[in-house]
Design an enzyme around this catalytic site. Sequence first.
Site, PDB file in Angstrom:
ATOM      1  N   GLY A   1     -15.836  50.283 -45.083  1.00  0.00           N
ATOM      2  CA  GLY A   1     -14.792  51.602 -45.117  1.00  0.00           C
ATOM      3  C   GLY A   1     -15.411  52.888 -45.549  1.00  0.00           C
ATOM      4  O   GLY A   1     -14.501  53.864 -45.616  1.00  0.00           O
TER       5      GLY A   1
ATOM      6  N   ASN B   1     -17.247  54.639 -44.932  1.00  0.00           N
ATOM      7  CA  ASN B   1     -17.458  56.143 -44.147  1.00  0.00           C
ATOM      8  C   ASN B   1     -16.559  56.794 -43.636  1.00  0.00           C
ATOM      9  O   ASN B   1     -16.439  57.899 -43.314  1.00  0.00           O
ATOM     10  CB  ASN B   1     -18.594  55.620 -42.305  1.00  0.00           C
ATOM     11  CG  ASN B   1     -20.679  55.832 -42.904  1.00  0.00           C
ATOM     12  OD1 ASN B   1     -20.544  56.117 -42.713  1.00  0.00           O
ATOM     13  ND2 ASN B   1     -20.728  54.292 -43.378  1.00  0.00           N
TER      14      ASN B   1
ATOM     15  N   LEU C   1     -19.622  45.458 -29.646  1.00  0.00           N
ATOM     16  CA  LEU C   1     -20.119  46.657 -28.606  1.00  0.00           C
ATOM     17  C   LEU C   1     -18.423  46.906 -27.987  1.00  0.00           C
ATOM     18  O   LEU C   1     -17.582  46.430 -27.945  1.00  0.00           O
ATOM     19  CB  LEU C   1     -20.837  45.672 -27.952  1.00  0.00           C
ATOM     20  CG  LEU C   1     -22.891  45.525 -27.936  1.00  0.00           C
ATOM     21  CD1 LEU C   1     -23.458  45.025 -27.229  1.00  0.00           C
ATOM     22  CD2 LEU C   1     -23.042  47.338 -28.684  1.00  0.00           C
TER      23      LEU C   1
ATOM     24  N   ASN D   1     -21.936  57.183 -33.194  1.00  0.00           N
ATOM     25  CA  ASN D   1     -21.589  55.999 -33.540  1.00  0.00           C
ATOM     26  C   ASN D   1     -22.312  56.160 -35.895  1.00  0.00           C
ATOM     27  O   ASN D   1     -23.540  57.413 -35.373  1.00  0.00           O
ATOM     28  CB  ASN D   1     -21.998  55.200 -33.330  1.00  0.00           C
ATOM     29  CG  ASN D   1     -22.568  53.301 -34.108  1.00  0.00           C
ATOM     30  OD1 ASN D   1     -21.766  53.012 -35.482  1.00  0.00           O
ATOM     31  ND2 ASN D   1     -24.138  52.844 -34.314  1.00  0.00           N
TER      32      ASN D   1
ATOM     33  N   HIS E   1     -25.267  54.847 -38.083  1.00  0.00           N
ATOM     34  CA  HIS E   1     -26.555  53.839 -38.009  1.00  0.00           C
ATOM     35  C   HIS E   1     -27.508  54.140 -39.105  1.00  0.00           C
ATOM     36  O   HIS E   1     -28.413  54.758 -38.953  1.00  0.00           O
ATOM     37  CB  HIS E   1     -27.098  53.859 -36.256  1.00  0.00           C
ATOM     38  CG  HIS E   1     -27.544  52.238 -37.018  1.00  0.00           C
ATOM     39  ND1 HIS E   1     -27.378  50.610 -36.604  1.00  0.00           N
ATOM     40  CD2 HIS E   1     -29.389  51.998 -36.575  1.00  0.00           C
ATOM     41  CE1 HIS E   1     -28.468  50.213 -36.305  1.00  0.00           C
ATOM     42  NE2 HIS E   1     -29.712  50.962 -36.326  1.00  0.00           N
TER      43      HIS E   1
HETATM   44  C1  GRF Z   1     -23.171  51.756 -42.372  1.00  0.00           C
HETATM   45  O1  GRF Z   1     -24.228  51.478 -43.021  1.00  0.00           O
HETATM   46  C2  GRF Z   1     -22.749  52.061 -41.174  1.00  0.00           C
HETATM   47  O2  GRF Z   1     -24.090  53.043 -40.620  1.00  0.00           O
HETATM   48  C3  GRF Z   1     -23.198  50.397 -40.423  1.00  0.00           C
HETATM   49  O3  GRF Z   1     -22.193  49.517 -40.578  1.00  0.00           O
HETATM   50  C4  GRF Z   1     -22.514  50.181 -42.168  1.00  0.00           C
HETATM   51  C5  GRF Z   1     -20.648  50.667 -42.485  1.00  0.00           C
HETATM   52  O4  GRF Z   1     -20.370  50.565 -43.679  1.00  0.00           O
HETATM   53  N1  GRF Z   1     -22.801  51.008 -39.144  1.00  0.00           N
HETATM   54  P1  GRF Z   1     -18.961  51.252 -43.907  1.00  0.00           P
HETATM   55  O5  GRF Z   1     -18.255  49.826 -43.884  1.00  0.00           O
HETATM   56  O6  GRF Z   1     -18.866  52.428 -44.518  1.00  0.00           O
HETATM   57  O7  GRF Z   1     -19.196  50.908 -45.959  1.00  0.00           O
END
Ligand code: GRF
Length: 178
Positions: A10, A12, A82, A97, A99
Amino acid sequence: MIGVLASGTGTNLQALLDAQLPVVAVASNRRDAPALERAGAIPSAAFELADYGDRAARDAAMAEWLHTQGVRLVVLAGYTHLLTPAFLDRFPNAVVNVHPSLLPRFPGAHAVEEQLKAGVRESGATVHLVDEGVDSGPVLAQERIEVRADDTAETLHERIKEIEHRLLPRVVEELCAR
Ligand code: GRF
């Protein structure tokens, strides 16, 4: 009004919270996701597949809950499943999203390892609209970084995440302003 779906650590989600964006709900497909702890006082809920008949039933329940919380924009921040039309049709053009690659190259769950294996010199992060495919929706924003000769999956992913933590809040803020 933002709803965040997260399955992992988490970071992000934390970046969105630190940017003081209007996150009103946090959901996960895993009851034990550390991301849920970051929600604090924000309403949070787990929708584990095992508790439902199938993916469509789980996604319909999750979409309904997010709607009830007032969510209009959904951000996938490390969400590992998904999404089916049962979810996506409730939030048309309003699911994004983040990525860890320069999409359309290296979609999927092992993007960082695959980039190192392929010997790419450049990597980065992408924020895109979500459709039913694997990291396949229209790209909204990308930022690049150089891959270093001594990078491991851990060091490269760490530097990509630094980009994600700037890029994702910026794009989400722009979408909220629309
Ligand atoms: C990130 O690198 C995102 O791009 C990918 O999963 C990871 C999630 O990291 N989809 P976090 O849980 O936000 O630390």
